[in-house]
Structures are given as structure tokens and as C-alpha cells.
Design a protein around this motif. Structure first.
Motif, PDB file in Angstrom:
ATOM      1  N   TYR A  50       0.807  -1.261  -0.214  1.00 43.82           N
ATOM      2  CA  TYR A  50       0.299   0.090   0.419  1.00 43.82           C
ATOM      3  C   TYR A  50       0.920   1.243   0.130  1.00 43.82           C
ATOM      4  N   ALA A  51       2.114   1.537   0.834  1.00 40.77           N
ATOM      5  CA  ALA A  51       3.142   2.686   0.944  1.00 40.77           C
ATOM      6  C   ALA A  51       3.618   2.374  -0.610  1.00 40.77           C
ATOM      7  N   GLY A  97      -9.806 -16.408   4.753  1.00 40.20           N
ATOM      8  CA  GLY A  97      -9.842 -15.119   4.051  1.00 40.20           C
ATOM      9  C   GLY A  97      -9.927 -13.773   4.589  1.00 40.20           C
ATOM     10  N   TYR A  98      -9.194 -12.613   3.901  1.00 46.65           N
ATOM     11  CA  TYR A  98      -9.667 -11.720   4.619  1.00 46.65           C
ATOM     12  C   TYR A  98      -9.805 -10.193   3.639  1.00 46.65           C
ATOM     13  N   TYR A 116      -7.739  -7.697  -0.433  1.00 47.03           N
ATOM     14  CA  TYR A 116      -7.989  -8.478  -0.085  1.00 47.03           C
ATOM     15  C   TYR A 116      -6.497  -9.913   0.191  1.00 47.03           C
ATOM     16  N   CYS A 117      -6.821 -11.027   1.247  1.00 45.72           N
ATOM     17  CA  CYS A 117      -5.228 -11.359   1.172  1.00 45.72           C
ATOM     18  C   CYS A 117      -6.524 -13.375   1.875  1.00 45.72           C
ATOM     19  N   THR A 118      -5.452 -13.987   1.139  1.00 47.05           N
ATOM     20  CA  THR A 118      -6.190 -15.555   1.860  1.00 47.05           C
ATOM     21  C   THR A 118      -4.546 -16.069   1.893  1.00 47.05           C
ATOM     22  N   PHE A 119      -4.853 -17.018   3.352  1.00 43.74           N
ATOM     23  CA  PHE A 119      -3.827 -18.157   3.844  1.00 43.74           C
ATOM     24  C   PHE A 119      -4.591 -18.936   3.592  1.00 43.74           C
ATOM     25  N   VAL A 120      -3.560 -20.113   3.161  1.00 41.63           N
ATOM     26  CA  VAL A 120      -3.549 -21.581   3.425  1.00 41.63           C
ATOM     27  C   VAL A 120      -2.565 -21.768   4.437  1.00 41.63           C
ATOM     28  N   ILE A 125      -0.932 -16.412   0.711  1.00 39.83           N
ATOM     29  CA  ILE A 125      -0.440 -17.082  -0.679  1.00 39.83           C
ATOM     30  C   ILE A 125      -0.906 -16.334  -1.461  1.00 39.83           C
ATOM     31  N   THR A 126      -2.049 -15.164  -1.323  1.00 40.77           N
ATOM     32  CA  THR A 126      -2.352 -14.287  -2.489  1.00 40.77           C
ATOM     33  C   THR A 126      -3.248 -12.849  -1.806  1.00 40.77           C
ATOM     34  N   TRP A 127      -2.985 -11.604  -1.585  1.00 43.35           N
ATOM     35  CA  TRP A 127      -3.105 -10.539  -1.784  1.00 43.35           C
ATOM     36  C   TRP A 127      -3.144  -9.945  -2.739  1.00 43.35           C
ATOM     37  N   ARG A 128      -4.118  -9.069  -2.854  1.00 42.31           N
ATOM     38  CA  ARG A 128      -4.302  -7.985  -3.787  1.00 42.31           C
ATOM     39  C   ARG A 128      -5.548  -6.679  -3.143  1.00 42.31           C
TER      40      ARG A 128
END
Length: 131
Positions: A50-51, A97-98, A116-120, A125-128
Motif C-alpha cells: 500500500y505504501a 480470507g480477509y 484482500y488476502c488469502t491464507f492456506v 498465498i494471495t493478496w491484492r
């Protein structure tokens, strides 16, 4: 930058940027080059995404305030040099996910930023993030 004072967070959370934030930057090439390098670094350092993303919106006509924001990211990286993504084996494979959004948070065009971000198994594992 070696003698600069490190900071704890990569960006002031209350700072808003606009197209006309003061004096224009003299060396645009240096600004663009540094932004490009930091964008590449966000692959393993999502904490600065973000920064880096906010000042990268002003690549056409950067101002000194935008440059100072990028320098702050470098000062943060100095403090957090050993941090990054670490993947650890876990016994569980929970998918979590958040997501978050700021409604009309951009002062220049009143657009929202979502992410969002996803954790396994506890590993990111993913963020955007998208404006």
C-alpha cells in the motif's frame, strides 16, 4: 540512506496525497526507477504494497511530498530488513480470507481502495489491492 533514522511503519496513515502536493520533483527518472524497484520488492514484502502503491499513482508528475513518502518506505525497510514472507509447514490446511475497503478514501478522485488476502494453513498465498 545509510545514516537515515529508521521508522516503524512504512506510511503515515493520516497522510493524503493529491496531484498538487507542493513543489514538483526535479529528477523524475530517479523517482520512477525507485518506484519500480519497490514494486518488484512487494512480491516478497506485502507489508509495503500500500505504501508503494499510493505514491506510484503520481508517476507522471511527482511532487516532493510523494518523494518523501517513498523515502519513508526505505527508512521502514531499514528497520525491518530481515522481514519478508516465510512459509512454514502446518498440520492443518485451513483456508482463511480477509478483505477490507475504504469508501471514497482517495482525496483526488473520491474512489475507494479495496483489498484482500488469502491464507492456506496459516501461510499467505494471495493478496491484492485495487483502487
Amino acid at each position: 540512506m545509510l545514516a537515515s533514522k529508521p521508522v516503524d511503519i512504512p506510511m503515515d496513515p493520516h497522510q493524503k496525497f493529491g496531484v498538487d502536493d507542493g513543489e514538483p520533483l526535479q529528477d523524475i527518472h530517479q523517482y520512477r526507477s525507485l518506484i519500480g524497484k519497490l514494486i518488484y520488492l512487494t512480491v516478497t514484502r506485502p507489508d509495503i504494497s500500500y505504501a508503494v502503491g499510493v505514491p506510484s499513482q503520481f508517476m507522471q508528475s511527482p511532487q516532493k511530498a510523494h518523494w518523501e513518502a517513498i523515502v519513508r518506505v526505505l527508512r521502514y525497510l531499514k528497520r525491518a530488513a530481515g522481514k519478508g514472507l516465510v512459509y512454514r509447514p502446518n498440520r492443518h490446511m485451513d483456508l482463511v480470507g480477509y478483505s477490507d475497503a475504504d469508501w471514497a478514501g482517495s482525496a483526488s478522485d473520491r474512489r475507494s481502495t479495496t483489498g484482500y488476502c488469502t491464507f492456506v494453513g496459516g501461510n499467505l498465498i494471495t493478496w491484492r489491492s485495487k483502487k
